[in-house]
Design a protein around this motif. Structure first.
Motif, short mmCIF file in Angstrom:
data_model
loop_
_atom_site.label_atom_id
_atom_site.label_comp_id
_atom_site.label_asym_id
_atom_site.label_seq_id
_atom_site.Cartn_x
_atom_site.Cartn_y
_atom_site.Cartn_z
N ALA A 101 4.39 20.61 -20.49
CA ALA A 101 3.70 21.80 -20.49
C ALA A 101 4.24 23.22 -20.20
CB ALA A 101 2.21 21.75 -19.47
N VAL A 112 -4.13 17.60 -16.92
CA VAL A 112 -3.82 16.15 -16.87
C VAL A 112 -2.63 15.94 -15.89
CG1 VAL A 112 -3.02 14.29 -18.36
CG2 VAL A 112 -4.62 15.74 -19.15
N GLY A 113 -1.61 16.63 -16.22
CA GLY A 113 -0.38 16.44 -15.21
C GLY A 113 -0.70 16.42 -13.76
N LEU A 114 -1.79 17.69 -13.45
CA LEU A 114 -2.02 17.85 -12.01
C LEU A 114 -2.88 16.46 -11.48
CD1 LEU A 114 -2.96 21.65 -11.82
CD2 LEU A 114 -1.08 20.45 -10.73
N TRP A 115 -3.60 16.17 -12.43
CA TRP A 115 -4.62 14.97 -11.99
C TRP A 115 -3.75 13.57 -11.65
CZ3 TRP A 115 -5.58 10.17 -13.92
CH2 TRP A 115 -6.81 9.43 -13.24
N LEU A 116 -2.78 13.71 -12.69
CA LEU A 116 -2.07 12.28 -12.55
C LEU A 116 -1.28 12.22 -11.08
CD1 LEU A 116 -0.54 11.60 -16.18
CD2 LEU A 116 -2.16 10.25 -14.94
N VAL A 117 -0.75 13.55 -11.00
CA VAL A 117 -0.07 13.67 -9.66
C VAL A 117 -0.57 13.64 -8.48
CG1 VAL A 117 1.39 15.09 -8.21
CG2 VAL A 117 1.94 14.85 -10.55
N GLY A 139 2.77 11.80 -14.38
CA GLY A 139 2.11 13.41 -14.19
C GLY A 139 3.12 14.49 -14.03
N VAL A 175 4.37 15.10 -17.76
CA VAL A 175 3.24 15.92 -18.37
C VAL A 175 3.66 17.23 -17.97
CG1 VAL A 175 0.98 16.23 -18.81
CG2 VAL A 175 1.76 13.96 -18.78
N LEU A 176 3.51 17.68 -16.59
CA LEU A 176 3.67 19.07 -16.22
C LEU A 176 4.89 19.74 -16.87
CD1 LEU A 176 2.29 19.01 -12.59
CD2 LEU A 176 1.19 19.95 -14.51
N ILE A 216 -1.77 23.29 -23.59
CA ILE A 216 -0.90 23.40 -22.81
C ILE A 216 -1.74 23.45 -21.42
CG2 ILE A 216 0.62 25.17 -21.54
CD1 ILE A 216 1.61 25.59 -24.22
N ALA A 231 -2.88 20.02 -20.86
CA ALA A 231 -1.75 19.16 -20.34
C ALA A 231 -1.25 19.57 -18.95
CB ALA A 231 -0.45 19.45 -21.19
N VAL A 232 -1.71 20.71 -18.52
CA VAL A 232 -1.27 20.93 -17.07
C VAL A 232 -2.56 20.32 -16.33
CG1 VAL A 232 -1.63 23.10 -15.37
CG2 VAL A 232 -0.07 23.16 -17.53
N ASN A 260 -3.88 12.15 -8.31
CA ASN A 260 -4.52 10.91 -8.25
C ASN A 260 -3.39 9.84 -7.79
OD1 ASN A 260 -5.12 8.22 -9.85
ND2 ASN A 260 -6.98 9.12 -8.94
N GLY A 261 -2.28 9.70 -8.34
CA GLY A 261 -0.95 8.76 -8.21
C GLY A 261 -0.45 8.94 -6.68
N SER A 262 -0.77 10.10 -5.95
CA SER A 262 -0.36 10.26 -4.52
C SER A 262 -1.28 9.61 -3.64
CB SER A 262 -0.25 11.79 -4.29
OG SER A 262 0.52 12.33 -5.25
N GLU A 263 -2.50 9.38 -4.05
CA GLU A 263 -3.33 8.58 -3.22
C GLU A 263 -2.99 7.05 -2.88
OE1 GLU A 263 -7.43 8.84 -4.33
OE2 GLU A 263 -6.99 11.13 -4.27
N ASP A 264 -2.91 6.29 -1.76
CA ASP A 264 -2.63 5.14 -1.75
C ASP A 264 -3.49 3.99 -2.62
OD1 ASP A 264 -0.72 5.72 0.26
OD2 ASP A 264 -1.98 5.30 1.93
N VAL A 265 -2.57 3.24 -3.16
CA VAL A 265 -3.14 2.10 -3.78
C VAL A 265 -3.13 0.86 -3.11
CG1 VAL A 265 -2.51 0.74 -5.76
CG2 VAL A 265 -1.90 2.81 -5.92
N GLN A 295 2.46 6.78 -11.74
CA GLN A 295 1.66 7.53 -12.31
C GLN A 295 1.99 8.99 -11.84
OE1 GLN A 295 -2.39 6.69 -11.40
NE2 GLN A 295 -2.96 8.86 -11.44
N VAL A 296 2.51 9.01 -10.64
CA VAL A 296 3.05 10.57 -10.23
C VAL A 296 4.10 10.80 -11.19
CG1 VAL A 296 4.51 11.72 -8.31
CG2 VAL A 296 2.52 10.03 -7.72
N ILE A 299 0.67 -1.21 -0.01
CA ILE A 299 0.12 0.13 0.13
C ILE A 299 0.92 1.25 0.04
CG2 ILE A 299 -1.66 1.35 1.44
CD1 ILE A 299 -2.96 -1.39 2.43
N GLY A 300 0.79 2.22 -0.91
CA GLY A 300 1.37 3.49 -1.03
C GLY A 300 0.90 3.94 -2.38
N PRO A 301 1.76 5.30 -2.62
CA PRO A 301 1.29 6.01 -3.64
C PRO A 301 1.78 5.37 -4.95
CG PRO A 301 2.98 7.03 -2.59
CD PRO A 301 2.69 5.84 -1.69
N ASP A 302 1.03 5.60 -6.23
CA ASP A 302 1.45 5.08 -7.51
C ASP A 302 2.70 5.86 -8.12
OD1 ASP A 302 1.87 4.08 -10.02
OD2 ASP A 302 -0.47 3.87 -10.32
#
Lengths: 168, 206
Positions: A150, B16-21, A143, A146-147, B10, B13-14, B23-28, A139-140, A133-136
């Motif tokens: 941009a 999408v990038g923010l969402w990825l970061v 992201g 992508v940032l 752009i 893209a910003v 969402n990805g920071s939440e525990d899987v 995916q981070v 269990i932890g962050p992905d």
């Protein structure tokens, strides 16, 4: 009627045939029935066996070596003509069916089967500690990439716009 | 026009990038079986007659093709409290079976357990909660035969409310249970809050 008669004859012939084939088997060992109770037991359980083979006021020696329980004595019970003995299923006995035999003092032999079943587990199973269990991180990372792209694109666009404005 | 659309590109893209970061920071967490995989949701995929049970023979390897599980199987006993022991946690690709019980493929209920994860990360049954009705569980046995089971249901039980009879009780055909941890994780409450259990019955032998 005729068919019934034929059927009956057929049955009689089959029964006779079975008799011919099974009779020698039954005679070969000349084993009497040994009642085993319970017939299915788990390790630690006391198993009681009895038989009429040893006769009135008879005695016998039981053999439970097949499951590692050694030998045991059979003595006359309160019921006439029945001898009774007991043994305990050892902890190390694996699941399976084991033959128990009794040799009577009168020379007769009795046999029965005991099925050993271990008690099933109980309760939930502790099969995890949470290390998955932890962050992905993948995916981070994506992201962040992508940032970054941009930001580079935005800077390039701003610079081009600025140089375009100068040109006019 | 092109400058404006590039600006929009752009901006997207910003986002999408923010969402990825974010969402990805939440525990899987490990996959959780949906209500559709429970017995209560209806009959299983293979409702036809079960295959005839095999004579007993120890399992050596277990595979779940649909989720990519392929692991050796070790013997397990009971802990002092009567619960099933677990395989050594250090080996992330190892399943265990209750060796004083039914062997997989024989008549009765064969019990298999394995870790969902260890301290380092996902383990052999991490994907058990993603199993669906009709998926196959294959067990290679020492006698050279492979017992093929179909998944009848995948359910989740809270630790303190584990249905012993339903999971471990006897069956009059060849059945299997595959057990791992799941049902939510709470560091405070001592880890995983329950078990995921896959139920299956024998449909073939190879």
């Amino acid at each position: 009627m005729r068919t019934t008669a034929r059927l009956l004859t057929g049955t009689a012939v089959s029964v006779a045939a079975i008799g011919v084939f099974t009779a020698p088997l039954a005679h070969a060992g000349d084993f009497a029935t040994l009642e085993v109770y319970p017939s299915s037991a788990s390790p630690g359980t006391t198993v009681t066996v009895n038989t009429t083979a040893c006769g009135k006021h008879g005695r016998g020696v039981g053999d439970a070596n097949s499951l590692g329980a050694g030998e045991f004595q059979l003595n006359p019970s309160t019921h006439k003509e029945v001898v009774v003995g007991q043994f305990t299923v050892p902890q190390h006995t694996k699941p399976g069916t084991y033959g128990i035999s009794v040799a009577c003092d009168n020379g007769k032999t009795a046999r029965g089967d005991l099925t050993v079943k271990h008690r099933p587990p109980s309760g939930h199973v502790p099969t995890g500690v949470g290390g998955s269990i932890g962050p992905d991180t993948a995916q981070v990372t994506a992201g962040a990439a992508v940032l970054a792209a941009a930001a580079v694109g935005g800077a390039w666009l701003l610079r081009r716009r600025a140089s375009g404005a100068q040109g006019h | 026009m092109s400058g404006r659309s590039k600006g929009w590109g752009i901006a997207v893209a910003v986002c999408v990038g923010l969402w990825l970061v974010q969402n990805g920071s939440e525990d899987v967490t490990p996959p959780v079986p949906s209500a559709a995989q429970a017995f209560a949701a209806g009959p299983a995929v293979h409702t036809d007659a079960a295959a005839d049970p095999l004579p007993p023979s120890e399992p050596v390897r277990l595979r779940i093709p649909e989720t990519g599980v392929d692991a050796p199987v070790t013997g397990l006993g009971l802990a002092a409290n009567g619960a099933l022991d677990v395989p050594p946690a250090a080996d992330r690709n190892l399943a265990g079976w209750y060796e004083d019980g039914t062997t997989p493929g024989a008549k009765g209920t064969a019990i298999v357990a394995g870790h969902v994860d260890n301290a380092e990360g996902p383990a052999v049954f991490y994907t058990l909660g993603a199993l669906k009705k009709g998926h196959r569980i294959e067990v290679d046995r020492r006698d050279g035969r492979t017992a093929v089971f179909t998944v009848d249901a995948v359910e989740v039980y809270a630790n303190e409310d584990f249905p012993d009879e339903k999971v471990y009780g006897e069956a009059d055909r060849a059945e299997i249970r595959v057990i791992t941890c799941g049902g939510g994780f709470s560091e405070k409450a001592g880890g995983y809050q329950g078990n995921v259990v896959a139920f299956g019955h024998l449909i073939g032998v190879r």
